[in-house]
Design a protein around this motif. Structure first.
Motif, PDB file in Angstrom:
ATOM      1  N   ASP A 158       0.622  -1.275  -0.144  1.00 36.51           N
ATOM      2  CA  ASP A 158      -0.317   0.206  -0.388  1.00 36.51           C
ATOM      3  C   ASP A 158       1.107   1.386   0.294  1.00 36.51           C
ATOM      4  N   ALA A 159       2.150   1.478   0.694  1.00 31.12           N
ATOM      5  CA  ALA A 159       2.663   2.375   0.771  1.00 31.12           C
ATOM      6  C   ALA A 159       3.335   2.746  -0.547  1.00 31.12           C
ATOM      7  N   LEU A 160       3.734   1.340  -0.808  1.00 31.80           N
ATOM      8  CA  LEU A 160       4.907   1.466  -2.750  1.00 31.80           C
ATOM      9  C   LEU A 160       3.260   2.600  -3.589  1.00 31.80           C
ATOM     10  N   ALA A 161       2.072   2.035  -3.897  1.00 31.45           N
ATOM     11  CA  ALA A 161       1.134   2.484  -4.566  1.00 31.45           C
ATOM     12  C   ALA A 161       0.749   3.644  -4.246  1.00 31.45           C
ATOM     13  N   THR A 162       0.495   4.437  -2.625  1.00 33.05           N
ATOM     14  CA  THR A 162       0.266   5.165  -2.897  1.00 33.05           C
ATOM     15  C   THR A 162       1.971   7.122  -3.342  1.00 33.05           C
ATOM     16  N   ALA A 163       3.224   5.954  -2.571  1.00 35.29           N
ATOM     17  CA  ALA A 163       4.586   6.865  -3.615  1.00 35.29           C
ATOM     18  C   ALA A 163       4.591   6.474  -5.205  1.00 35.29           C
ATOM     19  N   ARG A 164       3.945   5.597  -5.678  1.00 38.27           N
ATOM     20  CA  ARG A 164       4.166   5.813  -7.120  1.00 38.27           C
ATOM     21  C   ARG A 164       3.196   6.377  -7.485  1.00 38.27           C
ATOM     22  N   ARG A 165       2.136   6.642  -7.349  1.00 36.67           N
ATOM     23  CA  ARG A 165       1.126   7.748  -7.356  1.00 36.67           C
ATOM     24  C   ARG A 165       1.097   9.319  -7.369  1.00 36.67           C
ATOM     25  N   LEU A 166       1.899   9.784  -5.788  1.00 37.11           N
ATOM     26  CA  LEU A 166       2.934  10.795  -5.705  1.00 37.11           C
ATOM     27  C   LEU A 166       3.892  11.097  -6.177  1.00 37.11           C
ATOM     28  N   LEU A 167       4.316   9.941  -6.578  1.00 37.71           N
ATOM     29  CA  LEU A 167       5.629  10.698  -7.236  1.00 37.71           C
ATOM     30  C   LEU A 167       5.112  10.864  -8.927  1.00 37.71           C
ATOM     31  N   ARG A 168       4.050  10.231  -9.626  1.00 35.07           N
ATOM     32  CA  ARG A 168       3.895  10.086 -10.728  1.00 35.07           C
ATOM     33  C   ARG A 168       3.385  11.573 -10.605  1.00 35.07           C
ATOM     34  N   LEU A 169       2.738  12.715 -10.010  1.00 39.58           N
ATOM     35  CA  LEU A 169       1.764  13.712  -9.996  1.00 39.58           C
ATOM     36  C   LEU A 169       2.727  14.535  -9.984  1.00 39.58           C
ATOM     37  N   ALA A 170       4.256  14.413  -8.415  1.00 40.50           N
ATOM     38  CA  ALA A 170       4.878  15.037  -8.844  1.00 40.50           C
ATOM     39  C   ALA A 170       5.974  15.333 -10.008  1.00 40.50           C
ATOM     40  N   GLY A 171       6.344  14.269 -10.951  1.00 42.90           N
ATOM     41  CA  GLY A 171       6.377  13.730 -12.028  1.00 42.90           C
ATOM     42  C   GLY A 171       5.586  14.803 -13.571  1.00 42.90           C
ATOM     43  N   ILE A 172       4.602  15.137 -13.268  1.00 47.89           N
ATOM     44  CA  ILE A 172       3.918  15.827 -14.718  1.00 47.89           C
ATOM     45  C   ILE A 172       4.057  17.787 -14.164  1.00 47.89           C
ATOM     46  N   THR A 173       4.098  17.962 -15.188  1.00 45.44           N
ATOM     47  CA  THR A 173       4.447  19.420 -15.322  1.00 45.44           C
ATOM     48  C   THR A 173       2.909  19.890 -15.831  1.00 45.44           C
ATOM     49  N   VAL A 174       2.842  21.206 -15.595  1.00 43.55           N
ATOM     50  CA  VAL A 174       1.413  21.968 -15.899  1.00 43.55           C
ATOM     51  C   VAL A 174       1.292  23.006 -16.848  1.00 43.55           C
TER      52      VAL A 174
END
Length: 322
Positions: free
Chosen positions: A139-155
């Motif tokens: 569960d922690a890894l899934a959360t980390a992956r989700r947040l890292l994906r969001l952090a890596g997205i540029t708007v």
């Protein structure tokens, strides 16, 4: 006026930075990322990862964007793997500017062995944990992956007529055409001149160079803006990206001296309605007659004066949002 994008609202605490770096150092050491013979094979992690990413074949251009690699470095790795007989480089006849890379039989065999060894390494680590501990880690890894994906997205703020802007709107239209019982007419999409420069704003979100979300802001009436077409690609949903797009649109509205923003949404888009309420939007009476609208929302921006009555809107089309 063009507002800045992706500006942090507050500085990151040093302790958060230290924790992130500490985990990164531990994890890369633990999985052998620093070893010249990653997973016991005769190559470093960079070449091993490149073989994995090639899959069934891809262009070097796509790999460069996906992995954020320098073109020269990628070219040298590709040539090294080609010399070892693991990949094949070709130029397609339809576009001589492209270089395609695919695995040879030996390359596919090495990737299969890479998978076997990586699975064994992961299993060895997880086997020391109890079932509840493994569940907690997963569960922690899934959360980390989700947040890292969001952090890596540029708007990014773009012109409403750009290829990426129109591609996002086409994808948005196809998506909601399938969801709305009555379908969707693309003539309802915003025009480029409505969302560019002084008239409004158009944002595109990019993940590894690929457009994955968009949102538009246009002038509704003096002092009021309208948010339209907030859309996220299905593969990038549940990351929190829609809220991030919405925040960028609100910042753009402030930069355009709007004191209030309004929007409408379809009855079937219950998740959009919930997001707007959670983000401080209040439901209001219909401010425009729009064929796709069932709910209308408004939000006063920081320092805003009381907006004019919603019924006095002079626009002729509302915004359907994802």
């Amino acid at each position: 006026m063009e507002p800045a994008t992706d500006t942090p609202t507050e500085p990151v605490p040093p302790e958060d930075i230290a924790a992130f770096r500490r985990f990164n150092r531990y994890f890369t050491r633990r999985i052998g990322a620093l070893d010249d013979h990653y997973l016991g094979q005769d190559r470093p992690l960079g070449e091993a990862r490149l073989l994995f990413e090639i899959g069934d074949g891809v262009s070097l251009r796509e790999l460069r964007g996906r992995l954020a690699l320098d073109a020269g470095y990628l070219s040298r790795m590709a040539k090294s793997l080609e010399a070892q007989g693991l990949v094949r480089l070709t130029v397609p006849p339809h576009d001589t500017r492209l270089r395609l890379i695919e695995l040879t039989r030996a390359g596919r065999a090495e990737v299969e062995e890479q998978h076997r060894r990586a699975d064994a390494l992961a299993a060895g680590l997880l086997a020391t944990l109890t079932a509840p501990q493994r569940a907690e880690l997963t569960d922690a890894l899934a959360t980390a992956r989700r947040l890292l994906r969001l952090a890596g997205i540029t708007v990014t703020l773009v012109d409403g007529a750009t290829e990426d802007a129109r591609a996002c709107l086409d994808a948005y239209a196809a998506d909601i055409d399938a969801r709305f019982p009555e379908g969707f007419d693309k003539t309802d999409l915003v025009r480029p001149e409505e969302v560019t420069r002084d008239a409004g704003a158009f944002f595109v979100a990019y993940e590894e160079g690929r457009p994955v979300a968009c949102g538009a802001l246009r002038t509704l009436e003096p002092g009021a803006g309208e948010i339209r077409h907030v859309w996220v690609h299905p593969e990038a949903r549940r990351l929190g990206l829609a809220r991030r797009i919405l925040a960028e649109l609100e910042q753009a509205a402030v930069a355009h001296h709007f004191t209030v923003v309004r929007l409408d949404t379809h009855a079937t888009l219950t998740e959009a309605q919930a997001m707007y309420r959670a983000c401080g939007y209040a439901e209001i009476p219909a401010y425009v007659d729009h064929v796709y609208a069932s709910h209308w929302f408004e939000k006063r921006l920081a320092g805003a004066r009381r907006p004019s009555s919603p019924g006095n809107s002079r626009t002729q089309a509302g915004g359907t949002v994802q």
